[in-house]
Design a protein around this motif. Sequence first.
Motif, short mmCIF file in Angstrom:
data_model
loop_
_atom_site.label_atom_id
_atom_site.label_comp_id
_atom_site.label_asym_id
_atom_site.label_seq_id
_atom_site.Cartn_x
_atom_site.Cartn_y
_atom_site.Cartn_z
N SER A 7 3.95 -51.90 31.22
CA SER A 7 4.88 -52.28 32.27
C SER A 7 6.30 -52.23 31.72
O SER A 7 6.50 -52.17 30.50
CB SER A 7 4.57 -53.67 32.81
OG SER A 7 4.71 -54.64 31.79
N GLY A 8 7.27 -52.27 32.64
CA GLY A 8 8.66 -52.37 32.23
C GLY A 8 9.43 -51.07 32.23
O GLY A 8 10.63 -51.07 31.94
N LEU A 18 16.11 -50.80 27.28
CA LEU A 18 14.94 -51.11 28.10
C LEU A 18 13.87 -51.65 27.17
O LEU A 18 13.74 -51.20 26.02
CB LEU A 18 14.44 -49.85 28.79
CG LEU A 18 13.56 -49.97 30.04
CD1 LEU A 18 14.33 -50.66 31.17
CD2 LEU A 18 13.12 -48.58 30.48
N ARG A 19 13.11 -52.63 27.65
CA ARG A 19 11.96 -53.10 26.89
C ARG A 19 10.70 -52.89 27.71
O ARG A 19 10.61 -53.36 28.85
CB ARG A 19 12.08 -54.59 26.54
CG ARG A 19 10.97 -55.04 25.58
CD ARG A 19 11.09 -56.49 25.17
NE ARG A 19 10.57 -57.40 26.18
CZ ARG A 19 10.19 -58.64 25.93
NH1 ARG A 19 10.28 -59.12 24.70
NH2 ARG A 19 9.76 -59.41 26.91
N ILE A 20 9.77 -52.19 27.14
CA ILE A 20 8.49 -51.99 27.80
C ILE A 20 7.43 -52.81 27.07
O ILE A 20 7.56 -53.11 25.88
CB ILE A 20 8.10 -50.50 27.88
CG1 ILE A 20 8.08 -49.84 26.51
CG2 ILE A 20 9.05 -49.78 28.82
CD1 ILE A 20 7.64 -48.37 26.54
N SER A 21 6.42 -53.19 27.84
CA SER A 21 5.37 -54.07 27.32
C SER A 21 4.00 -53.45 27.56
O SER A 21 3.83 -52.60 28.44
CB SER A 21 5.42 -55.43 28.04
OG SER A 21 6.68 -56.04 27.90
N THR A 78 0.06 -59.02 23.56
CA THR A 78 1.05 -58.08 24.08
C THR A 78 1.79 -57.38 22.93
O THR A 78 2.12 -58.02 21.92
CB THR A 78 2.06 -58.79 24.99
OG1 THR A 78 1.35 -59.43 26.06
CG2 THR A 78 3.05 -57.81 25.59
N VAL A 79 2.05 -56.12 23.13
CA VAL A 79 2.89 -55.35 22.21
C VAL A 79 4.10 -54.86 23.01
O VAL A 79 3.99 -54.55 24.20
CB VAL A 79 2.12 -54.18 21.56
CG1 VAL A 79 1.64 -53.18 22.59
CG2 VAL A 79 2.96 -53.49 20.50
#
Length: 123
Positions: A7-8, A18-21, A78-79
């Motif tokens: 997501s993200g 941007l941070r994606i998870s 989560t990473v």
Amino acid sequence: QVQLVESGGGLVQAGGSLRISCAASGRTFGNYAMGWFRQAPGKEREFVAVISKSGDRTSYADSVKGRFTISRDNAKNTVYLQMNSLKPEDTAVYYCAARPGLPVPDAGRYVYWGQGTQVTVSS
């Protein structure tokens, strides 16, 4: 079995962040090395960053070194991939992946994959 959901993703201007998870469920998250890979249209999937089970070791592709940071929270399963100073050439679908063992940059050695999240960087 490990299920991974990214997501993200989204649209961001060049130079932005941007941070994606990637949220994991199923087996014990801390037993798996994690990786981020990306695939741009018409190109093969490529290595971006990997992180060890405990998070004490990371490795990055030269193209993102110094701009991207991979991290993980084993308590949250989560990473993350923090992406700064984004460039149009970072545009791709970003996938997270998991494997038991060491965090290697070879996508073919990862067992579990998410569906991907689109990151688009406009110039």
